[in-house]
Design a protein around this motif. Structure first.
Motif, PDB file in Angstrom:
ATOM      1  N   LYS A  17      20.828  50.158  30.387  1.00 42.30           N
ATOM      2  CA  LYS A  17      22.101  50.142  29.683  1.00 42.30           C
ATOM      3  C   LYS A  17      23.207  49.487  30.519  1.00 42.30           C
ATOM      4  N   PHE A  18      22.950  49.253  31.816  1.00 44.55           N
ATOM      5  CA  PHE A  18      23.976  48.647  32.669  1.00 44.55           C
ATOM      6  C   PHE A  18      24.155  47.192  32.244  1.00 44.55           C
ATOM      7  N   ASP A  19      25.254  46.921  31.522  1.00 45.48           N
ATOM      8  CA  ASP A  19      25.425  45.629  30.886  1.00 45.48           C
ATOM      9  C   ASP A  19      26.913  45.449  30.591  1.00 45.48           C
ATOM     10  N   PRO A  20      27.518  44.273  30.937  1.00 48.35           N
ATOM     11  CA  PRO A  20      28.926  44.058  30.602  1.00 48.35           C
ATOM     12  C   PRO A  20      29.222  44.214  29.110  1.00 48.35           C
ATOM     13  N   ILE A  34      33.819  46.232  35.416  1.00 45.60           N
ATOM     14  CA  ILE A  34      34.586  45.090  35.926  1.00 45.60           C
ATOM     15  C   ILE A  34      35.102  45.391  37.333  1.00 45.60           C
ATOM     16  N   GLY A  35      35.614  46.623  37.518  1.00 46.95           N
ATOM     17  CA  GLY A  35      36.089  47.013  38.844  1.00 46.95           C
ATOM     18  C   GLY A  35      34.992  46.973  39.882  1.00 46.95           C
ATOM     19  N   MET A  36      33.798  47.405  39.504  1.00 45.22           N
ATOM     20  CA  MET A  36      32.663  47.382  40.427  1.00 45.22           C
ATOM     21  C   MET A  36      32.348  45.951  40.859  1.00 45.22           C
ATOM     22  N   LEU A  37      32.341  45.024  39.900  1.00 47.66           N
ATOM     23  CA  LEU A  37      32.022  43.628  40.219  1.00 47.66           C
ATOM     24  C   LEU A  37      33.081  43.014  41.125  1.00 47.66           C
ATOM     25  N   ILE A  38      34.366  43.349  40.870  1.00 48.69           N
ATOM     26  CA  ILE A  38      35.438  42.819  41.724  1.00 48.69           C
ATOM     27  C   ILE A  38      35.329  43.380  43.134  1.00 48.69           C
ATOM     28  N   ALA A  39      35.069  44.706  43.227  1.00 49.53           N
ATOM     29  CA  ALA A  39      34.926  45.320  44.547  1.00 49.53           C
ATOM     30  C   ALA A  39      33.741  44.732  45.300  1.00 49.53           C
TER      31      ALA A  39
END
Length: 671
Positions: A17-20, A34-39
């Motif tokens: 289920k981990f999917d944008p 989104i925050g995870m990807l930026i971090a």
């Protein structure tokens, strides 16, 4: 108990289920992704993000914690979903094409699927078989049960060349055999028209759903704007905030706890209704059930059994009730129809006896649509007949008998009360009538009274005439009824109630109920119903008990209480996380901010990571509550609010304070 297999499947599903695209399902968790990807990007390219203040390891830690947060949220949803998914999938596989016997040009019959039939094809349908498509009788005469389509429980005589020659796909031939010319191609049948109505129906959002979405979106937008504008404010004060710190602030302040559990609460509600043998296709349906104001019920197969059953023996002329009962029983010994079985059941109910050997030793005369009678020729030469009053009258007159003076009066009385009269005759004498009626299921009156006590209005819709409808409505104890209703009229009733701000539940089992089931906020189809009804509904009752809605309503209210409790806890959580994050962000640049560090957290870095870790772990800790649900108690809104604030509001403040402090103490050993 949750089995290990379900946990393993949920773990796999959580990763899948981990999917944008989660934005469509859960916008709050989309922001976390989104925050995870930026971090994560800041961890590898710290200079590009101005992240030299706390170091790339901090950015990586934030990314990992956010990933765990998302995984836990997906795990909660997958865990709840896995427990009921198999049942729903297996039920959908019951939809099959109707087998048909197509007449070929050489006169032979070919077995085909109803999906291959085209306009002009001729099919042969015998007793006990389903009519494969809409058509017109071109040869023969038969009784057809159309209750699944029209709602009428009595079989209809269909014959070639008459006013009653048209037949509908999905109905069943009760007796004899007919040939039918198919009159519609695939996509043009009655069922297809019902599907078009179903597709045009649109379920409204529930008030609770609108209120919660408004609250969550408002809080998320407010905190998102705060976080986006905060860098400009801090730059004015002379220092710069790291991108990962801003992400941590956003994730901790937006309602991620309830956002992560929201889907799980709904799916767990779906799982709880399965305890009452009800399959729910969505959590929204269970939630809506908690707030319904009106329930619309189809009559046939829902309130009633759907079969005409013997309810009374009515003597005519000089005959007695016992005489009518005895000869009716003799004529029913070999009658395997529901009506015939009900005659013997009624005899047993009254404790009357009859000579069963008479019926067993005679020659059985089966019911035929031409004669509209059945019976038995006894070994001693006597003839016993049971059937339609007009047909039996003609038969008696042909035997040289006479008709009782009160026969028509008694027959008309039964018909006026919504019943079906069958005459019972021996040779040239009519002894009396069988009063057949569609019997109300046991306990209906008590269950409808319970619905009234819950503030739910009941309306019965039926294709029967007004007299029959009024009789059934009175016996069942419904609040109102609509007779001779068509599919469009049922939808109109539902839309009228919805236009007044009411939430409506609809129960039914026929194809003609499908549009209304699709339009209603809660569509509860009976498992004994047609595939079209079950596809249109968002709940299916495996026991075919229309008043099961009472249990569903209780579970719906429990779901609402659970979500309210967890929402209160989630918002209260933000207060504690505020006192962890805000002082940590500013106290290095503004020493006076240390006064807000009421938890005495070790350092800004440990404070931020502690709040993030607590934000992640609180979701799995609340999964058992989301799955089990808050205990349902009939409380007023004010009392419920007081309880939520006292238990979950206060607990939502105290638990994070303690949890974040413990985590910070452990992190202080390493950070």
């Amino acid at each position: 108990m949750i089995s290990g297999d379900i946990v393993k499947q949920a773990s796999r599903s959580a990763l899948l289920k981990f999917d944008p695209r989660v934005m469509v399902r859960n916008p709050i968790m989309f922001l976390v992704e989104i925050g995870m990807l930026i971090a994560l990007a800041a961890a590898f390219f710290p200079q590009a993000f101005g992240s030299a203040t706390v170091g790339s390891w901090f950015n990586a830690a934030v990314a990992v914690i956010l990933f765990v947060t998302i995984w836990f949220a997906n795990f909660a949803e997958a865990l709840a979903e896995g427990r009921g998914k198999a049942q729903a999938d297996s039920l959908k596989q019951t939809k099959q094409d109707i087998p048909a016997r197509k007449l070929k040009s050489d006169g032979s019959l070919q077995s085909v699927s109803s999906a291959t039939l085209r306009k002009g094809d001729i099919v042969v349908v015998a007793a006990g078989e389903m009519i494969p498509g809409d058509g017109e009788v071109v040869a023969g005469l038969a009784s057809v049960d159309e209750s699944a389509i029209t709602g009428e429980s009595a079989a209809v005589i269909k014959e070639a060349g008459g006013d009653f020659s048209s037949v509908t796909g999905g109905t069943r031939v009760v007796s004899d055999e007919i040939r039918i010319r198919i009159t519609s191609d695939p996509g043009e049948s009655f069922l297809d028209r019902m599907i078009a109505l179903v597709e045009g129906a649109e379920r409204q959002k529930t008030p609770n759903e609108i209120a919660l979405n408004t609250l969550l979106i408002s809080l998320t937008v407010i905190f998102l704007l705060v976080v986006l504008t905060l860098p400009f404010f801090t730059r004015y004060l002379g220092f710069q905030l790291d991108i990962s710190v801003l992400i941590a602030l956003l994730v901790c302040l937006i309602p991620t706890t309830i956002g992560g559990l929201l889907s799980a609460i709904g799916i767990a509600g779906m799982d709880r209704v399965t305890q009452f043998n009800v399959l729910a296709m969505s959590g929204k349906a269970v939630e809506a059930a908690g707030d319904i104001n009106t329930i619309i019920l189809d009559k046939t197969g829902t309130i009633t059994f759907g079969n005409r059953m013997a309810s009374e023996f009515v003597p005519v002329g000089n005959a007695t009730v016992e005489t009518v009962a005895q000869w009716a029983a003799v004529s029913s010994v070999k009658d395997e129809t529901p009506e015939g079985r009900s005659v013997l059941d009624l005899m047993g109910k009254w404790g009357w006896s009859y000579d069963r050997s008479l019926g067993e030793g005679g020659e059985w005369i089966e019911f035929r649509a031409e004669t509209r009678m059945s019976g038995v020729d006894l070994p001693d030469g006597r003839q016993v007949r049971k059937g339609a009053v007009d047909s039996v009258k003609k038969w008696v007159l042909s035997q040289g008998g006479a008709l009782p003076e009160d026969l028509d009066r008694s027959s008309d009385r039964i018909a006026s009360e919504g019943g079906t009269p069958l005459a019972v005759a021996v040779d040239g004498a009519i002894y009396g009538l069988l009063y057949l009626k569609d019997t109300v299921k046991p306990g209906m009156r008590e269950r409808f009274q319970h619905l009234r006590e819950m503030g739910i209005k009941s309306i019965m819709c039926t294709g029967d005439n007004p007299l029959t409808a009024a009789t059934i409505a009175r016996e069942a104890g419904v609040d109102d009824f609509i007779a001779e209703s068509k599919p469009e009229e049922k939808m109109a009733v539902i839309r009228r109630e919805q236009a007044e701000g009411k939430l409506v539940a609809m129960t039914g089992d026929g194809t003609n109920d499908a549009p209304a089931l699709a339009q209603a906020d809660v569509g509860l189809a009976m498992n004994s119903g047609t595939a079209a009804a079950k596809e249109a509904a968002n709940m299916i009752d495996l026991d075919s008990d229309p008043t099961k809605i009472i249990e569903v309503v209780a579970i719906g209210k429990q779901l609402l209480m659970t979500r309210g409790a967890l929402t209160t806890f989630s918002i209260a959580n933000d207060i504690a996380k505020y006192f962890a994050i805000i002082p940590a962000m500013f106290m290095l640049a503004i020493p006076q901010m240390k006064a807000l560090n009421v938890m005495a957290l070790g350092s800004p870095v440990s404070a931020i990571l502690s709040a993030l870790i607590f934000n992640a772990v609180i979701i799995p800790l609340l999964i058992p509550l989301a799955m089990k649900g808050v205990a349902y108690r009939p409380l007023s809104s004010a009392a419920l609010l007081r309880r939520n604030l006292l238990v979950y509001g206060l607990g939502g403040v105290i638990v994070p304070f303690a949890g974040i402090k413990i985590i910070d103490s452990l992190l202080s050993l390493f950070v």
